[in-house]
Design a protein around this motif. Structure first.
Motif, PDB file in Angstrom:
ATOM      1  N   PHE A   1       0.856  -1.188   0.000  1.00  0.00           N
ATOM      2  CA  PHE A   1       0.000   0.000   0.000  1.00  0.00           C
ATOM      3  C   PHE A   1       0.894   1.241   0.000  1.00  0.00           C
ATOM      4  O   PHE A   1       1.843   1.342   0.787  1.00  0.00           O
ATOM      5  CB  PHE A   1      -0.888  -0.032   1.252  1.00  0.00           C
TER       6      PHE A   1
ATOM      7  N   ALA B   1       2.298   2.156  -2.936  1.00  0.00           N
ATOM      8  CA  ALA B   1       3.340   1.708  -3.877  1.00  0.00           C
ATOM      9  C   ALA B   1       3.783   2.816  -4.818  1.00  0.00           C
ATOM     10  O   ALA B   1       4.852   2.726  -5.413  1.00  0.00           O
ATOM     11  CB  ALA B   1       2.819   0.506  -4.672  1.00  0.00           C
TER      12      ALA B   1
ATOM     13  N   PHE C   1       7.720   7.532  -3.143  1.00  0.00           N
ATOM     14  CA  PHE C   1       9.160   7.415  -3.410  1.00  0.00           C
ATOM     15  C   PHE C   1       9.696   6.091  -2.863  1.00  0.00           C
ATOM     16  O   PHE C   1      10.396   5.347  -3.554  1.00  0.00           O
ATOM     17  CB  PHE C   1       9.903   8.600  -2.772  1.00  0.00           C
TER      18      PHE C   1
ATOM     19  N   GLY D   1       7.780   3.521  -1.716  1.00  0.00           N
ATOM     20  CA  GLY D   1       6.951   2.418  -2.215  1.00  0.00           C
ATOM     21  C   GLY D   1       7.465   1.839  -3.527  1.00  0.00           C
ATOM     22  O   GLY D   1       7.450   0.626  -3.729  1.00  0.00           O
TER      23      GLY D   1
ATOM     24  N   ARG E   1      -4.096   5.245  -4.225  1.00  0.00           N
ATOM     25  CA  ARG E   1      -5.318   5.960  -4.618  1.00  0.00           C
ATOM     26  C   ARG E   1      -5.326   6.361  -6.089  1.00  0.00           C
ATOM     27  O   ARG E   1      -6.326   6.880  -6.576  1.00  0.00           O
ATOM     28  CB  ARG E   1      -5.480   7.189  -3.739  1.00  0.00           C
ATOM     29  N   SER E   2      -4.216   6.131  -6.790  1.00  0.00           N
ATOM     30  CA  SER E   2      -4.161   6.558  -8.187  1.00  0.00           C
ATOM     31  C   SER E   2      -3.770   5.400  -9.113  1.00  0.00           C
ATOM     32  O   SER E   2      -2.626   4.942  -9.096  1.00  0.00           O
ATOM     33  CB  SER E   2      -3.144   7.699  -8.343  1.00  0.00           C
TER      34      SER E   2
ATOM     35  N   VAL F   1       2.521   4.256   3.309  1.00  0.00           N
ATOM     36  CA  VAL F   1       1.881   5.578   3.291  1.00  0.00           C
ATOM     37  C   VAL F   1       2.214   6.332   4.577  1.00  0.00           C
ATOM     38  O   VAL F   1       1.755   5.976   5.652  1.00  0.00           O
ATOM     39  CB  VAL F   1       0.345   5.454   3.131  1.00  0.00           C
TER      40      VAL F   1
ATOM     41  N   TYR G   1       3.196   8.470   9.215  1.00  0.00           N
ATOM     42  CA  TYR G   1       2.295   7.520   9.875  1.00  0.00           C
ATOM     43  C   TYR G   1       1.475   8.182  10.975  1.00  0.00           C
ATOM     44  O   TYR G   1       0.390   7.711  11.300  1.00  0.00           O
ATOM     45  CB  TYR G   1       3.102   6.340  10.429  1.00  0.00           C
TER      46      TYR G   1
ATOM     47  N   TYR H   1      -1.431   9.175   8.819  1.00  0.00           N
ATOM     48  CA  TYR H   1      -2.109   8.192   7.962  1.00  0.00           C
ATOM     49  C   TYR H   1      -2.074   6.752   8.472  1.00  0.00           C
ATOM     50  O   TYR H   1      -2.768   5.898   7.935  1.00  0.00           O
ATOM     51  CB  TYR H   1      -1.474   8.211   6.567  1.00  0.00           C
TER      52      TYR H   1
ATOM     53  N   SER I   1       7.821   2.705   9.212  1.00  0.00           N
ATOM     54  CA  SER I   1       7.820   3.927  10.000  1.00  0.00           C
ATOM     55  C   SER I   1       9.114   4.108  10.793  1.00  0.00           C
ATOM     56  O   SER I   1       9.691   3.146  11.293  1.00  0.00           O
ATOM     57  CB  SER I   1       6.642   3.879  10.984  1.00  0.00           C
TER      58      SER I   1
ATOM     59  N   ASP J   1      15.987   2.307   7.624  1.00  0.00           N
ATOM     60  CA  ASP J   1      16.885   2.685   8.712  1.00  0.00           C
ATOM     61  C   ASP J   1      16.571   1.954  10.012  1.00  0.00           C
ATOM     62  O   ASP J   1      17.156   2.220  11.049  1.00  0.00           O
ATOM     63  CB  ASP J   1      16.939   4.204   8.915  1.00  0.00           C
TER      64      ASP J   1
HETATM   65  N1  NAP Z   1      12.211   3.632   7.958  1.00  0.00           N
HETATM   66  C1  NAP Z   1      12.883   4.242   6.983  1.00  0.00           C
HETATM   67  O1  NAP Z   1      14.084   4.128   6.821  1.00  0.00           O
HETATM   68  C2  NAP Z   1      12.137   5.074   5.980  1.00  0.00           C
HETATM   69  C3  NAP Z   1      12.751   5.410   4.784  1.00  0.00           C
HETATM   70  C4  NAP Z   1      12.051   6.142   3.861  1.00  0.00           C
HETATM   71  C5  NAP Z   1      10.743   6.546   4.149  1.00  0.00           C
HETATM   72  N2  NAP Z   1      10.192   6.216   5.327  1.00  0.00           N
HETATM   73  C6  NAP Z   1       8.827   6.614   5.643  1.00  0.00           C
HETATM   74  O2  NAP Z   1       7.977   6.110   4.648  1.00  0.00           O
HETATM   75  C7  NAP Z   1       6.866   6.966   4.476  1.00  0.00           C
HETATM   76  C8  NAP Z   1       6.697   7.296   2.996  1.00  0.00           C
HETATM   77  O3  NAP Z   1       7.783   8.095   2.561  1.00  0.00           O
HETATM   78  P1  NAP Z   1       7.932   8.517   1.044  1.00  0.00           P
HETATM   79  O4  NAP Z   1       9.141   9.377   0.956  1.00  0.00           O
HETATM   80  O5  NAP Z   1       7.872   7.293   0.190  1.00  0.00           O
HETATM   81  O6  NAP Z   1       6.620   9.410   0.836  1.00  0.00           O
HETATM   82  P2  NAP Z   1       5.864   9.814  -0.498  1.00  0.00           P
HETATM   83  O7  NAP Z   1       6.771   9.737  -1.688  1.00  0.00           O
HETATM   84  O8  NAP Z   1       5.212  11.123  -0.210  1.00  0.00           O
HETATM   85  O9  NAP Z   1       4.752   8.684  -0.680  1.00  0.00           O
HETATM   86  C9  NAP Z   1       3.588   8.697   0.082  1.00  0.00           C
HETATM   87  C10 NAP Z   1       2.658   7.629  -0.436  1.00  0.00           C
HETATM   88  O10 NAP Z   1       1.465   7.714   0.336  1.00  0.00           O
HETATM   89  C11 NAP Z   1       0.355   7.777  -0.549  1.00  0.00           C
HETATM   90  N3  NAP Z   1      -0.778   8.485   0.059  1.00  0.00           N
HETATM   91  C12 NAP Z   1      -0.802   9.722   0.594  1.00  0.00           C
HETATM   92  N4  NAP Z   1      -2.035  10.004   1.045  1.00  0.00           N
HETATM   93  C13 NAP Z   1      -2.813   8.929   0.771  1.00  0.00           C
HETATM   94  C14 NAP Z   1      -4.185   8.611   0.979  1.00  0.00           C
HETATM   95  N5  NAP Z   1      -5.037   9.471   1.545  1.00  0.00           N
HETATM   96  N6  NAP Z   1      -4.644   7.405   0.582  1.00  0.00           N
HETATM   97  C15 NAP Z   1      -3.809   6.510   0.003  1.00  0.00           C
HETATM   98  N7  NAP Z   1      -2.497   6.751  -0.242  1.00  0.00           N
HETATM   99  C16 NAP Z   1      -2.011   7.952   0.147  1.00  0.00           C
HETATM  100  C17 NAP Z   1       0.877   8.517  -1.775  1.00  0.00           C
HETATM  101  O11 NAP Z   1      -0.006   8.293  -2.854  1.00  0.00           O
HETATM  102  P3  NAP Z   1      -0.002   9.213  -4.177  1.00  0.00           P
HETATM  103  O12 NAP Z   1       1.191   8.767  -4.992  1.00  0.00           O
HETATM  104  O13 NAP Z   1      -1.291   8.915  -4.837  1.00  0.00           O
HETATM  105  O14 NAP Z   1       0.137  10.640  -3.716  1.00  0.00           O
HETATM  106  C18 NAP Z   1       2.238   7.816  -1.898  1.00  0.00           C
HETATM  107  O15 NAP Z   1       2.096   6.554  -2.508  1.00  0.00           O
HETATM  108  C19 NAP Z   1       7.157   8.197   5.351  1.00  0.00           C
HETATM  109  O16 NAP Z   1       6.431   8.087   6.537  1.00  0.00           O
HETATM  110  C20 NAP Z   1       8.634   8.123   5.618  1.00  0.00           C
HETATM  111  O17 NAP Z   1       8.985   8.715   6.837  1.00  0.00           O
HETATM  112  C21 NAP Z   1      10.858   5.470   6.240  1.00  0.00           C
END
Ligand code: NAP
Length: 177
Positions: A15, A17, A20, A22, A50-51, A101, A104, A107, A126, A157
């Motif tokens: 979810f 996907a 960035f 995903g 969602r897209s 997503v 957290y 969402y 997360s 991480d």
């Molecule tokens: N643990 C770690 O090392 C690590 C590393 C990287 C990231 N993260 C975490 O991973 C999370 C995602 O980071 P990211 O950089 O990949 O973010 P991102 O590129 O902004 O991706 C967010 C995703 O969430 C989706 N989304 C947002 N609102 C939604 C909704 N209402 N319903 C369904 N889908 C929704 C977006 O969909 P759309 O494409 O349709 O907008 C997109 O697929 C963050 O919380 C980040 O802190 C953790």
């Protein structure tokens, strides 16, 4: 008692996907899910978000990077966090939901709740301790009653912390951690 999930359409749904992070999760699952497992079965997996258009684009991107055109026919599940029935529907189709997503704290809870209510295990990537702790405090009992695992901070991480647990377990030669 745990819900029987082996007859659900997907063993794994990614979810978020289209995000960035995903997209790389999709690439890695596509790489490691190659071929059959020891039972001669292929992993049943899908991408969700969602897209439709963005999800198709991610599958095409992964197909190109890995030289696997068949990835373009991986199933797509449309699900928006603001649309509770779509969340429930996604969770009912999956044994495990890998939630990408974030943030957290905004969402995550709706997905945890939908997973528990619909018997799907939950994984996230997360790095938000407050979110993880509040999910534990709020949903531990209900998750246990429903036989659902809620596993936060998988991979990325969080790997050094996981390695620390593994190292400790191996050092004390315990198998029950
Ligand atoms: N643990 C770690 O090392 C690590 C590393 C990287 C990231 N993260 C975490 O991973 C999370 C995602 O980071 P990211 O950089 O990949 O973010 P991102 O590129 O902004 O991706 C967010 C995703 O969430 C989706 N989304 C947002 N609102 C939604 C909704 N209402 N319903 C369904 N889908 C929704 C977006 O969909 P759309 O494409 O349709 O907008 C997109 O697929 C963050 O919380 C980040 O802190 C953790």
């Amino acid at each position: 008692m745990a819900t029987e999930t082996s007859n659900r359409p997907y063993q794994l749904v990614i979810f978020g996907a289209s995000g960035f992070t995903g997209q790389y999760v999709v690439e890695e699952v596509a790489r490691t899910a190659d071929g059959e497992d020891y039972r001669g079965q292929e992993l049943r997996w899908a991408v969700a978000g969602r897209s439709q258009k963005k999800l198709e684009k991610v599958l095409s991107w992964a197909a190109e990077r890995l030289g696997k055109p068949q990835l373009k026919s991986i199933d797509i599940v449309i699900c928006d966090i603001n649309d509770a029935p779509s969340l429930a529907d996604m969770c009912k189709k999956a044994s495990v939901v890998l939630d990408c997503v974030g943030p957290y704290r905004f969402y995550g809870e709706a997905v945890v709740k939908a997973c528990i209510e619909n018997g799907a295990h939950f994984l996230d990537i997360s790095g938000e301790p407050k979110f993880l702790e509040s999910m534990y405090l709020k949903y531990d009992r209900q998750a246990a009653d429903n036989g659902v695992y809620i596993v936060g901070s998988c991979g990325f991480d969080s790997i050094p912390a996981d390695l620390g647990v593994l190292f400790t377990r191996n050092s004390i030669q315990g198998n029950n951690l």
